[in-house]
Design a protein around this motif. Structure first.
Motif, short mmCIF file in Angstrom:
data_model
loop_
_atom_site.label_atom_id
_atom_site.label_comp_id
_atom_site.label_asym_id
_atom_site.label_seq_id
_atom_site.Cartn_x
_atom_site.Cartn_y
_atom_site.Cartn_z
N ASN A 184 2.26 -1.04 -0.97
CA ASN A 184 1.40 -1.81 -0.06
C ASN A 184 2.20 -2.91 0.64
O ASN A 184 2.02 -3.16 1.83
CB ASN A 184 0.23 -2.43 -0.82
CG ASN A 184 -0.75 -1.40 -1.29
OD1 ASN A 184 -0.82 -0.30 -0.73
ND2 ASN A 184 -1.50 -1.73 -2.32
N THR A 226 4.39 -1.32 3.23
CA THR A 226 3.57 -0.90 4.37
C THR A 226 3.23 -2.09 5.25
O THR A 226 3.30 -2.00 6.49
CB THR A 226 2.28 -0.22 3.88
OG1 THR A 226 2.64 0.88 3.03
CG2 THR A 226 1.45 0.28 5.04
N ASP A 227 2.87 -3.22 4.63
CA ASP A 227 2.55 -4.43 5.39
C ASP A 227 3.77 -4.93 6.17
O ASP A 227 3.65 -5.33 7.33
CB ASP A 227 2.05 -5.53 4.46
CG ASP A 227 0.68 -5.22 3.87
OD1 ASP A 227 -0.02 -4.36 4.43
OD2 ASP A 227 0.31 -5.86 2.86
N ASP A 239 4.28 -2.60 9.11
CA ASP A 239 3.32 -2.89 10.19
C ASP A 239 3.73 -4.15 10.96
O ASP A 239 3.63 -4.20 12.19
CB ASP A 239 1.92 -3.06 9.62
CG ASP A 239 1.35 -1.75 9.08
OD1 ASP A 239 1.88 -0.68 9.44
OD2 ASP A 239 0.38 -1.82 8.28
N ASN A 291 6.63 -3.26 13.19
CA ASN A 291 6.16 -2.51 14.36
C ASN A 291 5.49 -3.43 15.37
O ASN A 291 5.65 -3.28 16.58
CB ASN A 291 5.20 -1.39 13.95
CG ASN A 291 5.93 -0.25 13.27
OD1 ASN A 291 7.12 -0.04 13.50
ND2 ASN A 291 5.23 0.47 12.43
N ASN A 292 4.74 -4.41 14.87
CA ASN A 292 4.10 -5.39 15.73
C ASN A 292 5.18 -6.24 16.43
O ASN A 292 5.04 -6.59 17.60
CB ASN A 292 3.18 -6.29 14.90
CG ASN A 292 2.25 -7.09 15.74
OD1 ASN A 292 2.20 -6.92 16.96
ND2 ASN A 292 1.52 -8.00 15.10
N SER A 306 6.59 -4.25 19.23
CA SER A 306 5.67 -4.10 20.35
C SER A 306 5.82 -5.24 21.36
O SER A 306 5.35 -5.11 22.49
CB SER A 306 4.24 -4.02 19.85
OG SER A 306 3.82 -5.28 19.37
#
Length: 141
Positions: A123, A126-127, A130, A133-134, A137
């Motif tokens: 977890n 994964t956080d 993320d 990825n943010n 972006s």
């Protein structure tokens, strides 16, 4: 006899005055040192343009850090100086650093050094993924 009494009284007043003067002077010095320590500003960290945020994890990524028992830690360090220290990194702090890096115009890259990472849950990873990825972006690497 009266002169002896006045001499002793004068000596007692002098001792009392000296005691009060020394203690009040000591109190004022301590107070000035505390005020000076509070008002000292840390030098501002200068970050050049196109910088890379280097995240070096040598330890575990945890939800919440363990409380430190200072006496046990001191004893452990005194007895064994070669023991490797296991650092703990709180997941919320890591995510916050990545979030701040996204909005910092001077940071263009994030470099993750995971050689010393000993433990992280799926977890948490994964956080972090993320959040990265943010970060990407926003047009950063």
């Amino acid at each position: 006899m009266k002169t002896l009494y006045t001499w002793l009284k004068a000596i007692a007043k002098f001792i009392n005055f000296s005691r009060l003067f020394i203690l009040n002077s000591l109190f004022l010095v301590i107070l000035i040192v505390i005020i000076a320590a509070i008002n000292i500003e840390e030098p501002q960290l200068l970050i050049s343009d196109n910088s890379t945020l280097h995240l070096n994890f040598s330890g575990s990524i945890v939800e919440q850090k363990k409380p430190i028992d200072f006496s046990a830690e001191l004893s452990k360090q005194l007895v064994t100086s070669t023991e490797q220290i296991n650092n703990e990194y709180q997941i919320d702090e890591i995510l916050q650093v990545i979030r701040y890096a996204k909005y910092d115009p001077q940071i263009d890259n994030i470099l993750l050094e995971l050689d010393g990472l000993t433990h992280a849950s799926i977890n948490h990873l994964t956080d972090i993924g993320d959040a990265l990825n943010n970060f990407k972006s926003a047009g950063k690497r």
